[in-house]
Design a protein around this motif. Structure first.
Motif, PDB file in Angstrom:
ATOM      1  N   ILE A 230       0.855  -1.182   0.000  1.00 15.94           N
ATOM      2  CA  ILE A 230       0.000   0.000   0.000  1.00 15.94           C
ATOM      3  C   ILE A 230       0.891   1.232   0.000  1.00 15.94           C
ATOM      4  O   ILE A 230       2.093   1.157   0.293  1.00 15.94           O
ATOM      5  CB  ILE A 230      -0.945   0.037   1.224  1.00 15.94           C
ATOM      6  N   ASP A 231       0.306   2.371  -0.339  1.00 14.31           N
ATOM      7  CA  ASP A 231       1.050   3.615  -0.254  1.00 14.31           C
ATOM      8  C   ASP A 231       1.340   3.959   1.198  1.00 14.31           C
ATOM      9  O   ASP A 231       0.660   3.479   2.123  1.00 14.31           O
ATOM     10  CB  ASP A 231       0.249   4.761  -0.889  1.00 14.31           C
ATOM     11  N   THR A 232       2.329   4.810   1.412  1.00 20.37           N
ATOM     12  CA  THR A 232       2.606   5.275   2.768  1.00 20.37           C
ATOM     13  C   THR A 232       1.347   5.923   3.330  1.00 20.37           C
ATOM     14  O   THR A 232       0.781   6.832   2.710  1.00 20.37           O
ATOM     15  CB  THR A 232       3.748   6.302   2.779  1.00 20.37           C
ATOM     16  N   PRO A 233       0.854   5.460   4.474  1.00 22.48           N
ATOM     17  CA  PRO A 233      -0.417   5.987   5.008  1.00 22.48           C
ATOM     18  C   PRO A 233      -0.346   7.495   5.249  1.00 22.48           C
ATOM     19  O   PRO A 233       0.588   8.003   5.875  1.00 22.48           O
ATOM     20  CB  PRO A 233      -0.579   5.229   6.331  1.00 22.48           C
ATOM     21  N   ASP A 234      -1.348   8.210   4.733  1.00 26.36           N
ATOM     22  CA  ASP A 234      -1.389   9.659   4.913  1.00 26.36           C
ATOM     23  C   ASP A 234      -1.500  10.044   6.384  1.00 26.36           C
ATOM     24  O   ASP A 234      -1.001  11.086   6.799  1.00 26.36           O
ATOM     25  CB  ASP A 234      -2.583  10.258   4.143  1.00 26.36           C
ATOM     26  N   GLY A 235      -2.176   9.194   7.166  1.00 26.24           N
ATOM     27  CA  GLY A 235      -2.408   9.544   8.562  1.00 26.24           C
ATOM     28  C   GLY A 235      -1.301   9.133   9.508  1.00 26.24           C
ATOM     29  O   GLY A 235      -1.425   9.333  10.715  1.00 26.24           O
ATOM     30  N   LEU A 236      -0.225   8.546   8.985  1.00 27.43           N
ATOM     31  CA  LEU A 236       0.880   8.139   9.848  1.00 27.43           C
ATOM     32  C   LEU A 236       1.654   9.383  10.263  1.00 27.43           C
ATOM     33  O   LEU A 236       2.295  10.033   9.444  1.00 27.43           O
ATOM     34  CB  LEU A 236       1.794   7.163   9.114  1.00 27.43           C
ATOM     35  N   TYR A 237       1.600   9.713  11.524  1.00 23.55           N
ATOM     36  CA  TYR A 237       2.133  10.982  12.014  1.00 23.55           C
ATOM     37  C   TYR A 237       3.322  10.730  12.939  1.00 23.55           C
ATOM     38  O   TYR A 237       3.157  10.316  14.074  1.00 23.55           O
ATOM     39  CB  TYR A 237       1.039  11.761  12.737  1.00 23.55           C
ATOM     40  N   MET A 238       4.529  10.975  12.429  1.00 20.99           N
ATOM     41  CA  MET A 238       5.754  10.907  13.223  1.00 20.99           C
ATOM     42  C   MET A 238       6.171  12.334  13.570  1.00 20.99           C
ATOM     43  O   MET A 238       6.492  13.120  12.683  1.00 20.99           O
ATOM     44  CB  MET A 238       6.878  10.224  12.439  1.00 20.99           C
TER      45      MET A 238
END
Length: 250
Positions: A230-238
Motif C-alpha cells: 500500500i502507499d505510505t499511510p497519509d495519517g501516519l504521524y511521526m
C-alpha cells in the motif's frame, strides 16, 4: 564518564565496531548477544526519558481499536527521537501514546534490534514464504498479494528482553501497536537507504482464506496471511522530538 553516558556510549561503540554500510558480513552471534545484553540493561533514564507519562497520552485505549478504522489509529502522534545515524546503523527512539500504531512495514536486507524501555507494546510480524508465492486477486480490489508466515504475535511489557529481527526471519515485516504509553529504542543496521534498495514499504495483511484456494501450506492456515503493498499511510504521524539523553562521543 557517568554511568548514563557509559551505557548508551557503550552501545554506540559496539555498533560502530560491529556493523557495516552493506550489512555484510553479518554480525557474529557473539556480537549480537553482547549488544542484546547491553540493550537489556538499559533504562529510560539512560536515554533521557522519565518513563510513562499518562498526562501526555493522547490515545483512546486498546479497547477502542478497530481493524478497519486504521486512519484514526495512525493519526495519534508518535514522537521520533534521533540518537545517531550513519552509513552503518541508526539509533532512535519511538515514544507511543496508547493505541498509536506504526503499520505493517518491512526492513529489506536489514537487522533490527528493538528494546521496549517502558510500557506495553503489541508486536505482530511476518516473514515471506520462500520460494515466493504470489497471486493476482480478482474483483474490484484487483492487486498482487504475496504469501507470508506469522513469526511473532505478542505483547512486550517492560522490563523485557531485546527483540531481534533479521532479513529473512524473526518478523522482518512487522507492525507496532501501543497497548499503553510506551517507548522503544531501535537499532537498524544497515539503515534505510533507497539508493541501496532498502526502501520502507507498507503493507496490508489479509487472512489466508481470502485468496488461499489451491495454494497448499504447511501447518495451520491461521499462521499464514497474504500481504499487499500500500502507499505510505497519509495519517501516519511521526512528530520529531528532541533527544535529551547523554551526548555521544563520536
Amino acid at each position: 564518564m557517568t554511568k548514563k553516558s557509559s551505557t548508551i556510549q557503550g552501545i554506540y561503540e559496539l555498533c560502530k565496531r560491529t556493523f557495516t554500510p552493506s550489512g555484510t558480513p553479518a554480525a557474529a552471534p557473539q556480537a549480537v548477544h553482547k549488544l542484546c545484553s547491553l540493550l537489556d540493561a538499559i533504562s529510560p533514564a539512560d536515554v533521557g526519558l522519565k518513563g510513562e507519562n499518562v498526562e501526555n497520552d493522547w490515545g483512546y485505549g486498546l479497547s477502542a481499536l478497530n481493524r478497519f478504522n486504521r486512519v484514526a489509529r495512525w493519526a495519534q502522534p508518535i514522537n521520533f527521537l534521533d540518537i545517531h545515524e550513519c552509513d552503518s546503523f541508526t539509533m532512535c527512539i519511538f515514544c507511543f501514546p496508547t493505541s498509536s500504531v506504526i503499520p505493517l512495514h518491512d526492513h529489506p536486507e536489514m537487522t533490527v534490534f528493538s528494546k521496549v524501555l517502558y510500557g506495553s507494546l503489541h508486536v505482530k510480524g511476518y516473514d515471506w514464504v520462500e520460494p515466493p508465492r504470489i497471486i493476482m486477486t480478482k474483483g474490484p480490489n484487483h492487486c498482487q498479494v504475496r504469501l507470508a508466515k506469522l513469526a511473532v504475535d505478542k505483547v512486550l511489557t517492560a522490563p523485557c528482553g531485546t527483540s531481534v529481527l533479521y532479513p529473512k526471519s524473526g518478523g522482518n515485516l512487522h507492525c507496532f501497536t501501543a497497548v499503553t504509553p510506551c517507548a522503544v529504542l531501535d537499532i537498524l543496521t544497515p539503515p534505510y537507504q533507497e539508493a541501496a534498495g532498502r526502501r520502507c514499504t507498507y503493507y496490508i495483511d489479509y487472512p489466508y482464506s481470502s485468496f488461499g484456494d489451491g495454494v497448499a501450506v504447511d501447518g495451520k492456515e491461521g499462521e499464514y496471511a497474504w500481504l499487499a503493498e500500500i502507499d505510505t499511510p497519509d495519517g501516519l504521524y511521526m512528530r520529531p522530538g528532541t533527544y535529551t539523553g547523554p551526548a555521544l562521543q563520536i
